[in-house]
Write a protein that holds these residues in place. Structure first.
Motif, short mmCIF file in Angstrom:
data_model
loop_
_atom_site.label_atom_id
_atom_site.label_comp_id
_atom_site.label_asym_id
_atom_site.label_seq_id
_atom_site.Cartn_x
_atom_site.Cartn_y
_atom_site.Cartn_z
N MET A 220 89.93 42.73 60.02
CA MET A 220 91.29 42.19 60.08
C MET A 220 91.52 41.32 61.32
O MET A 220 92.11 40.24 61.22
CB MET A 220 92.31 43.35 60.07
CG MET A 220 92.30 44.13 58.79
SD MET A 220 92.60 43.14 57.31
CE MET A 220 94.33 42.76 57.48
N GLU B 175 87.48 42.32 72.19
CA GLU B 175 86.71 43.39 71.57
C GLU B 175 86.20 44.34 72.67
O GLU B 175 86.39 44.08 73.86
CB GLU B 175 85.51 42.81 70.79
CG GLU B 175 85.70 42.80 69.28
CD GLU B 175 85.73 44.18 68.62
OE1 GLU B 175 85.40 45.18 69.28
OE2 GLU B 175 86.08 44.26 67.43
N GLU C 291 91.92 52.48 63.05
CA GLU C 291 93.15 53.20 62.65
C GLU C 291 93.15 54.63 63.22
O GLU C 291 92.93 55.61 62.51
CB GLU C 291 93.23 53.21 61.11
CG GLU C 291 94.54 53.74 60.54
CD GLU C 291 95.71 52.77 60.66
OE1 GLU C 291 95.64 51.86 61.51
OE2 GLU C 291 96.67 52.92 59.92
N LYS D 266 94.68 53.87 69.76
CA LYS D 266 95.68 52.78 69.84
C LYS D 266 96.62 53.02 71.01
O LYS D 266 96.95 52.09 71.75
CB LYS D 266 96.47 52.69 68.53
CG LYS D 266 95.61 52.27 67.32
CD LYS D 266 96.36 51.40 66.34
CE LYS D 266 95.66 51.30 65.01
NZ LYS D 266 95.53 49.99 64.44
N SER E 251 97.86 50.09 59.16
CA SER E 251 98.11 50.26 57.73
C SER E 251 99.05 51.43 57.48
O SER E 251 99.72 51.47 56.46
CB SER E 251 96.82 50.59 56.99
OG SER E 251 95.88 49.57 57.16
P1 NAD Z 1 87.26 47.37 61.52
O1 NAD Z 1 86.56 48.67 61.68
O2 NAD Z 1 86.66 46.30 60.67
O3 NAD Z 1 87.55 46.71 62.95
C1 NAD Z 1 88.12 47.40 64.03
C2 NAD Z 1 87.59 46.74 65.30
O4 NAD Z 1 88.35 47.20 66.43
C3 NAD Z 1 86.12 47.10 65.59
O5 NAD Z 1 85.36 45.90 65.65
C4 NAD Z 1 86.17 47.82 66.95
O6 NAD Z 1 85.07 47.51 67.78
C5 NAD Z 1 87.47 47.25 67.52
N1 NAD Z 1 88.08 48.05 68.59
C6 NAD Z 1 88.21 49.40 68.66
N2 NAD Z 1 88.84 49.74 69.81
C7 NAD Z 1 89.14 48.57 70.47
C8 NAD Z 1 89.78 48.24 71.69
N3 NAD Z 1 90.25 49.20 72.51
N4 NAD Z 1 89.91 46.92 72.05
C9 NAD Z 1 89.43 45.95 71.23
N5 NAD Z 1 88.80 46.21 70.07
C10 NAD Z 1 88.65 47.50 69.68
O7 NAD Z 1 88.73 47.75 61.00
P2 NAD Z 1 89.78 46.82 60.21
O8 NAD Z 1 89.58 47.04 58.76
O9 NAD Z 1 89.76 45.47 60.80
O10 NAD Z 1 91.13 47.56 60.61
C11 NAD Z 1 91.80 47.30 61.82
C12 NAD Z 1 93.26 47.68 61.68
O11 NAD Z 1 93.85 46.93 60.60
C13 NAD Z 1 93.49 49.15 61.33
O12 NAD Z 1 94.69 49.57 61.95
C14 NAD Z 1 93.66 49.11 59.80
O13 NAD Z 1 94.39 50.20 59.31
C15 NAD Z 1 94.41 47.81 59.63
N6 NAD Z 1 94.29 47.16 58.31
C16 NAD Z 1 93.11 47.18 57.63
C17 NAD Z 1 93.03 46.54 56.39
C18 NAD Z 1 91.75 46.50 55.60
O14 NAD Z 1 91.77 46.10 54.43
N7 NAD Z 1 90.61 46.90 56.16
C19 NAD Z 1 94.14 45.85 55.88
C20 NAD Z 1 95.34 45.82 56.63
C21 NAD Z 1 95.40 46.51 57.85
#
Ligand code: NAD
Ligand code: CAA
Length: 292
Positions: free
Chosen positions: A14, A33, A92, A97, A119
């Motif tokens: 995302m 990141e 998540e 967070k 989410s």
């Molecule tokens: P993902 O696992 O693909 O990516 C999460 C990233 O966050 C990882 O690359 C991780 O290294 C990074 N991270 C963790 N802690 C961190 C920090 N302190 N500083 C910077 N980076 C950090 O997950 P995603 O699917 O991208 O989901 C991310 C958020 O978006 C979640 O809250 C999820 O619920 C939400 N979301 C996901 C979707 C989906 O379809 N996957 C859709 C809408 C919302």
């Protein structure tokens, strides 16, 4: 309260998409990141997506270069100090967070808006880790961010109305269609989508159909662009599992409870498309093979 510079936390599925659309809309954008390797992976997926748009003629080669020039990566919070809005898209998990928001709050400028792409987590629970309860909102994008039009803009009981208005304007400036909603776990879309996805897994567990047939059923019978298992693999089974647990915790209703098979797949590291295996085997990305 003008938004001139955008920060993004997380460059996964995302965060990379959000950074891409912000830079495409003309904003200097910096994405943070935890490690360079994750930044590199996220930037590569931005590059791939921009190439698809360039091949199609949606953007020119010059525009592609300018978008990439507007995008910077970092692993340091301090580099987000001059951002007017920071959109968080990290794992998540409430504890992670809250910790991240507290660190960001210490360096971000006092006027900056914080927006979570969560989410399912309650925005109010993240906002209390900061001293900017009037400038904290949800901005929930959809996967794949470069293509999906919707953004849910979420206000809490302490969000200043002017901040909501600014966020709505900002989402429109990204070429998205914003809708307003309140701080309830899952907001509008996941409140309806998540029980449907979990029910597909329960139907599979009960032997109602296999992965391929359930996916075909919803695609061809209802006109959905993807069947539920293709979508589950696309969203990420780990992320879906976290979401289900959080929503079950909030509502205590069985329809949000993670089915046993989902838990076992996640425990085994079968997280869907991003890990190469979930309900489908993705070793040949152009031809995913159903496994159940
Ligand atoms: P993902 O696992 O693909 O990516 C999460 C990233 O966050 C990882 O690359 C991780 O290294 C990074 N991270 C963790 N802690 C961190 C920090 N302190 N500083 C910077 N980076 C950090 O997950 P995603 O699917 O991208 O989901 C991310 C958020 O978006 C979640 O809250 C999820 O619920 C939400 N979301 C996901 C979707 C989906 O379809 N996957 C859709 C809408 C919302
Ligand atoms: N960047 C740029 N272009 C992309 C792209 C990307 N990331 N992904 C796909 N495309 C392009 C393809 O190149 C293709 O272009 P052409 O038409 O020129 O060939 C076009 O988009 C269509 O792609 P595909 O042919 O691969 O596949 P498709 O027709 O099935 O469309 C889709 C892809 C738009 C993703 C569609 O399948 C879809 O809408 N799926 C449902 C997605 C969905 O429900 N998302 C919400 C998930 S839930 C969520 O996000 C919330 C949460 O909190 C979990």
């Amino acid at each position: 309260m003008a938004i001139n510079k955008v920060g993004v936390l997380g460059c996964g599925l995302m965060g990379s998409g959000i950074a891409q659309v912000a830079a495409t809309a003309g904003y200097p954008t910096i994405v943070k990141e935890v490690e360079d390797a994750f930044l590199k992976k996220g930037m590569a997926s931005i590059d791939k997506s921009l190439s698809r748009f360039a091949e199609k003629g949606t953007i020119t080669a010059d525009q592609r270069t300018q978008i990439i020039e507007r995008l910077k990566g970092t692993t340091k919070f301090e580099d987000l100090a001059d951002c007017d809005i920071v959109i968080e898209a990290i794992t998540e998990n409430l504890g992670v967070k809250r910790e991240t928001y507290a660190a960001l709050d210490a360096v971000a400028k006092p006027g900056a808006i914080f927006a979570s792409n969560t989410s399912s987590l309650v925005i109010t629970e993240m906002m209390t880790a900061t001293r900017r309860v009037d400038r904290f909102i949800g901005m929930h994008f959809f996967n794949p961010v470069p293509l999906m039009k919707l953004v849910e803009v979420v206000g809490t009981i302490t969000t200043a109305p002017a901040v909501m208005d600014e966020a709505m304007k900002f989402a429109s400036s990204l070429g998205k269609v914003p809708i307003r909603t309140t701080d309830r776990s899952g907001f509008i879309v996941n409140r309806l989508l998540v029980p449907y996805l979990l029910d597909a897994i329960r139907a599979l567990e009960e032997g109602v159909g296999n992965v391929e047939d359930i996916d075909k059923g919803m695609k061809l019978g209802c006109g959905y662009p993807m069947g539920p298992f293709t979508l589950l693999d696309f969203v990420g089974l780990d992320t879906t599992y976290y979401i289900a647990n959080i929503m079950f915790d909030e509502f205590r209703e069985k329809r949000f409870a993670p089915p046993p098979l989902l838990k076992r797949l996640v425990l085994a590291g079968h997280n869907g498309k991003k890990s190469g295996r979930g309900f489908y085997d993705h070793s040949d990305p152009a031809n995913p093979k159903p496994l159940y």
